[in-house]
Design an enzyme around this catalytic site. Structure first.
Site, PDB file in Angstrom:
ATOM      1  N   ASP A  92       0.795  -1.234   0.000  1.00 12.12           N
ATOM      2  CA  ASP A  92       0.000   0.000   0.000  1.00 12.12           C
ATOM      3  C   ASP A  92       0.825   1.281   0.000  1.00 12.12           C
ATOM      4  O   ASP A  92       0.436   2.283  -0.562  1.00 12.12           O
ATOM      5  CB  ASP A  92      -0.951   0.026   1.216  1.00 12.12           C
ATOM      6  CG  ASP A  92      -0.218  -0.203   2.532  1.00 12.12           C
ATOM      7  OD1 ASP A  92       1.018  -0.366   2.512  1.00 12.12           O
ATOM      8  OD2 ASP A  92      -0.881  -0.239   3.590  1.00 12.12           O
ATOM      9  N   HIS A  93       2.025   1.249   0.610  1.00 11.49           N
ATOM     10  CA  HIS A  93       2.748   2.504   0.817  1.00 11.49           C
ATOM     11  C   HIS A  93       3.526   2.982  -0.404  1.00 11.49           C
ATOM     12  O   HIS A  93       3.881   4.146  -0.488  1.00 11.49           O
ATOM     13  CB  HIS A  93       3.730   2.355   1.977  1.00 11.49           C
ATOM     14  CG  HIS A  93       3.094   2.508   3.334  1.00 11.49           C
ATOM     15  ND1 HIS A  93       2.103   1.680   3.788  1.00 11.49           N
ATOM     16  CD2 HIS A  93       3.318   3.395   4.324  1.00 11.49           C
ATOM     17  CE1 HIS A  93       1.747   2.053   5.003  1.00 11.49           C
ATOM     18  NE2 HIS A  93       2.478   3.088   5.355  1.00 11.49           N
ATOM     19  N   ASP A 157       3.380  -1.025  11.608  1.00 13.33           N
ATOM     20  CA  ASP A 157       2.910   0.295  11.223  1.00 13.33           C
ATOM     21  C   ASP A 157       2.263   0.913  12.448  1.00 13.33           C
ATOM     22  O   ASP A 157       1.527   0.228  13.177  1.00 13.33           O
ATOM     23  CB  ASP A 157       1.888   0.211  10.085  1.00 13.33           C
ATOM     24  CG  ASP A 157       1.632   1.576   9.502  1.00 13.33           C
ATOM     25  OD1 ASP A 157       2.211   1.898   8.455  1.00 13.33           O
ATOM     26  OD2 ASP A 157       0.861   2.341  10.131  1.00 13.33           O
ATOM     27  N   ARG A 445      -1.578  12.381  10.137  1.00 14.91           N
ATOM     28  CA  ARG A 445      -0.275  12.988  10.436  1.00 14.91           C
ATOM     29  C   ARG A 445      -0.140  14.302   9.689  1.00 14.91           C
ATOM     30  O   ARG A 445      -0.589  14.419   8.547  1.00 14.91           O
ATOM     31  CB  ARG A 445       0.861  12.076   9.970  1.00 14.91           C
ATOM     32  CG  ARG A 445       0.923  10.786  10.702  1.00 14.91           C
ATOM     33  CD  ARG A 445       2.317  10.533  11.267  1.00 14.91           C
ATOM     34  NE  ARG A 445       2.166   9.755  12.465  1.00 14.91           N
ATOM     35  CZ  ARG A 445       2.505   8.459  12.546  1.00 14.91           C
ATOM     36  NH1 ARG A 445       3.049   7.856  11.525  1.00 14.91           N
ATOM     37  NH2 ARG A 445       2.320   7.819  13.679  1.00 14.91           N
ATOM     38  N   SER A 641       6.021   7.346  13.532  1.00 15.16           N
ATOM     39  CA  SER A 641       5.835   6.051  12.890  1.00 15.16           C
ATOM     40  C   SER A 641       6.649   4.927  13.512  1.00 15.16           C
ATOM     41  O   SER A 641       7.469   5.135  14.403  1.00 15.16           O
ATOM     42  CB  SER A 641       6.203   6.160  11.412  1.00 15.16           C
ATOM     43  OG  SER A 641       7.597   6.062  11.276  1.00 15.16           O
ATOM     44  N   ARG A 643       8.688   3.113  11.672  1.00  9.55           N
ATOM     45  CA  ARG A 643       9.775   2.768  10.738  1.00  9.55           C
ATOM     46  C   ARG A 643      11.092   2.594  11.483  1.00  9.55           C
ATOM     47  O   ARG A 643      11.593   3.514  12.128  1.00  9.55           O
ATOM     48  CB  ARG A 643       9.872   3.807   9.610  1.00  9.55           C
ATOM     49  CG  ARG A 643      10.349   5.171  10.015  1.00  9.55           C
ATOM     50  CD  ARG A 643      10.185   6.164   8.880  1.00  9.55           C
ATOM     51  NE  ARG A 643       8.768   6.428   8.640  1.00  9.55           N
ATOM     52  CZ  ARG A 643       8.278   7.574   8.203  1.00  9.55           C
ATOM     53  NH1 ARG A 643       9.075   8.575   7.909  1.00  9.55           N
ATOM     54  NH2 ARG A 643       6.984   7.743   8.039  1.00  9.55           N
TER      55      ARG A 643
END
Ligand code: MIC
Ligand code: SF4
Length: 748
Positions: A92-93, A157, A445, A641, A643
């Site tokens: 999706d990203h 996520d 965000r 996030s 990440r």
């Protein structure tokens, strides 16, 4: 898909709850029920909020493509044949938003071929479900297919908590955590404290579920939820749709909360039924008492929650938050005055709705109702109006029920079912670097540079219906609730409050589901990692700790103010290097404000005095000389996030220690997992004492122990030095990670 998991779980719950009630000497909150029933070992587990580490067994793991790459690369280092828990990957990203859904998707499949092939082949081999690009955004797909009341899921996520809308604990983690759980280890997290939010009244008119969480962001701030779980209760809770609950839980990530959850209710039943899970709904109904807090909790909540907040839904006003942070909140009626006072550009340059947070049928139908009123008055969107559907189901249902057409008539563009503009994958045609413009979205965000890569852009967040009204007015000072707008005929009109349906009366339309099941056996299958790839790089283990104290490390950067993971490891164009640690490390700290430089992301090589270099350039120079470095950070460092690149890149470029005033939860864990020493100033004022030319020693490391502060000596350029104390939250096990060089090294 979750039926068997739920059945087993509900069968063992009563016995465990009885034990827990006895042990705690009281009834249980919903959060405790889920934690207790997922404990790796209830008997030996220490149940002390804010102190103990919980070892839990999640029911499932979900990963999105941008984080799954590192998660899978790390999982592969564990040499397992198959994942130990049901897991899925969602593409999706990586889809860029530029020309609308169809073209964007085709291009994404082409330009991300290597990454998609890698993820698809790894999924097939290791027993992981694979959701193809275009199938939808991870959190929406999880809500539609995998979430179930009482469950525990971890996801790579930070907005994984979206699943709380169906009564489960859904928690965002870094890829290393996911890799370990898939390899069969329990998952560890600090036993969270509990915030109880009592909802009364009922939403009406313009006010939507989004406003509940926007209001709470303002009230509790971006660190108000750190190491806490937000549990909603009270009569107002059952008046909110399951998808609305999802929105509220999703954006609990903006409070820094470990996760958020709602008790099981009729709204969840209806949602499970319409998403083809009637069997699960019936099972949950039969076990309802297991899936809500014990009755005594709501009678005297103060005895059960560490903090209680009351929200009256009937009097709640729609809110707008931003710019630059989600906790700068105000009711929309106060926006105009504030915009004028603070000099925000009032012309809106773009309005965006949808995303993982807000693309439910309810959101879309209410927004379409506003759009129709605009069209009736002869108006079109004044600013580019972009719509990001959350999933194939949503997209096809929007299309069938005419909403797509309405948005398009208004001048809107419907993008692919993906993150797109929410994560900087947006080619904003009119954006100019260095120029401050205002944009508004219904995303979650709004950190600088987040959407269009332009740090100056002022990004505001509001509900999708409010964003649609903004799109039509094109004006940040417009308040659709109280003000009139001029129609095409010059006559003034007032928007009627949005009306929509919670769920489609005709059920969801279906598109291509986009799901690929894994192979029955992965034996003999290979994972595709082209050796010359620009996008993927197999990981090399980080070096073990050499047993020596850190002596006189140069300061790489002292970040000033907000330092989110978007500041440490920006996304947008860098997303394409998420599987290549060396390449992505060039983005390290590009968005961060350095206390000793006027330009974000830049600093000085203190060994040569050369200024104006990127942090990656400086760190690479130190690394080449065999020198480690230290990073100093401000409050809530690593906010945002999950990440883990924000921890892996510093580690890769030889940062040994990060000392801050405080950390955000996921990032602190990510640093520890990668073998970086994560410390906090015992006295936050010591942050001020750090200067550019300092050399910093962290000593006594061979005696590193849980709860024992560490000594930090700051050697000044003039030859003097001072010693301060730093705290940490490192457990015995995490000391082993530090010594081994990373959690993964400690495994092997
Ligand atoms: C985000 O919303 O910031 C992201 C992009 O979804 C991240 C994950 C990532 O950086 O890949 C998140 O929320 O964890
Ligand atoms: Fe995607 Fe944005 Fe949701 Fe993150 S917050 S999952 S980038 S839509």
């Amino acid at each position: 898909m979750s039926m068997d998991i739920a059945k087993n779980l509900y069968t063992k719950m009563p016995d465990l709850f009885a034990k827990a009630r006895k042990k705690f000497g009281r009834g249980l909150t919903l959060t405790e029920k889920v934690l207790v029933s997922h404990a790796d070992n209830f008997e030996t587990q220490i149940w002390e909020r804010g102190k103990a580490m919980l070892a839990l067994r999640p029911d499932r793991v979900a990963m999105q493509d941008a984080t799954a790459q590192m998660a899978m690369l790390q999982f592969m280092q564990a040499n397992k044949k198959k994942v130990a828990v049901p897991s899925t990957i969602h593409c999706d990203h990586l889809i860029r938003a530029e020309m609308g859904s169809e073209k964007d998707l085709l291009r994404a499949v082409d330009e991300n071929k290597e990454v998609y092939n890698f993820l698809a082949s790894a999924a097939k081999k290791y027993g992981i479900g694979f959701w193809k690009p275009g199938a939808g955004i991870i959190h929406q797909v999880v809500l539609e297919n995998y979430a179930f009341p009482g469950g525990l899921i971890i996801g790579t996520d930070s907005h994984t908590p979206n699943g709380g809308g169906l009564g489960m604990l859904a928690i965002g983690v870094g890829g290393a955590d996911a890799g370990e759980v898939m390899a069969g280890l329990p998952w560890e997290v600090l036993h969270p404290k509990l915030i109880g939010i009592r909802l009364t009244g009922k939403l009406s008119g313009w006010t939507s579920p989004k406003d509940v969480i926007l209001y709470l962001c303002g009230l509790l701030t971006v660190k108000g939820g750190t190491n806490k779980i937000v549990e909603y209760f009270g009569p107002g809770a059952e008046t909110i749709s399951a998808t609305g609950k999802g929105t509220i839980c999703n954006m609990g990530a903006e409070l820094g909360a470990t996760t958020s959850v709602f008790p099981f209710d009729q709204k969840m039943v209806v949602y499970l039924n319409i998403t083809d899970r009637a069997d699960l709904a019936n099972l949950a109904i039969a076990n309802k008492s297991l899936l809500v807090a014990d009755s005594e909790v709501s009678q005297s909540p103060e005895k059960y929650y560490d903090q209680i907040v009351e929200v009256d839904l009937s009097t709640l006003e729609p809110h707008v938050v931003g710019p630059h942070t989600p906790d700068l909140a105000r009711p929309i009626s106060k926006m105009a005055a504030e915009a004028r006072e603070k000099g925000y550009p009032v012309e809106l340059k773009a309005a965006l709705i949808g995303s993982c947070t807000n693309s439910s049928y309810e959101d879309i139908s209410r927004s379409a109702h506003i759009a129709q009123q605009g069209l009736k008055a002869g108006l079109k969107a004044k600013a580019p109006f972009l719509v990001s559907p959350g999933s194939e189901r949503i997209y096809h249902t929007m299309k069938r029920d005419g909403f797509l057409e309405t948005f398009e008539k208004l001048g809107g563009t419907v993008l692919s079912n993906s993150c797109g503009p929410c994560i900087g994958q947006w080619k904003r045609a009119d954006g100019v670097k260095g120029k401050a413009d205002s944009i508004v979205s219904s995303f979650n965000r709004n950190f600088p540079g987040r959407n269009d890569g332009i740090n100056e852009t002022l990004s505001f967040l509001a509900s999708p219906e409010i964003v649609t009204a903004y799109a039509i007015s094109g004006d940040l000072t417009f308040d659709p609730i109280h003000q009139m707008l001029k129609g095409a005929d010059g006559k003034e009109f007032k928007f009627q409050p949005p009306q929509g349906e919670e769920l489609p009366a005709k059920g969801f339309a279906k598109g291509e589901e986009g799901f690929v099941a894994p192979a029955a056996s992965g034996e003999g299958l290979t994972v595709e990692v082209p050796p010359t790839s620009e996008r993927l790089q197999l990981l090399q283990p980080f070096p073990r700790w050499d047993g020596k104290d850190f002596e006189k490390l140069p300061l790489l950067i002292k970040t000033k103010g907000k330092t989110t993971t978007d500041h440490i490891s920006p996304a947008g164009p860098w997303l394409k290097f998420r599987g290549h640690l060396d390449k992505i490390s060039d983005n390290m700290f590009l968005g961060a404000n350095n206390a000793f430089s006027s330009e974000p992301g830049k600093g000085t090589d203190v060994l040569t005095g050369e200024a104006g270099l990127t942090m990656a350039q400086i760190a690479r120079r130190y690394k080449a000389k065999g020198i480690g470095s230290i990073v100093v950070g401000d409050e809530n460092y690593g906010e945002g996030s999950s990440r883990e690149h924000a921890a892996m890149s510093p580690r890769f470029l030889n940062v040994r220690v990060v000392i801050t005033k405080s950390f955000a939860r996921i990032h602190e864990t990510n640093l520890k997992k990668q073998g970086i020493l994560a410390l906090t100033f015992a006295d936050p004022k010591d942050y001020e004492k750090i200067e550019q030319q300092d050399r910093i020693s962290v000593t006594g490391l061979s005696a590193l122990a849980p709860g024992k502060p560490v000594q930090v000596t700051i050697h000044k350029a003039d030859g003097t030095s001072l010693t301060i104390q730093a705290n940490h939250s490192i457990t015995e096990q995490q000391i082993a990670w530090f010594k081994a060089g990373s959690a993964l090294n400690a495994l092997n």
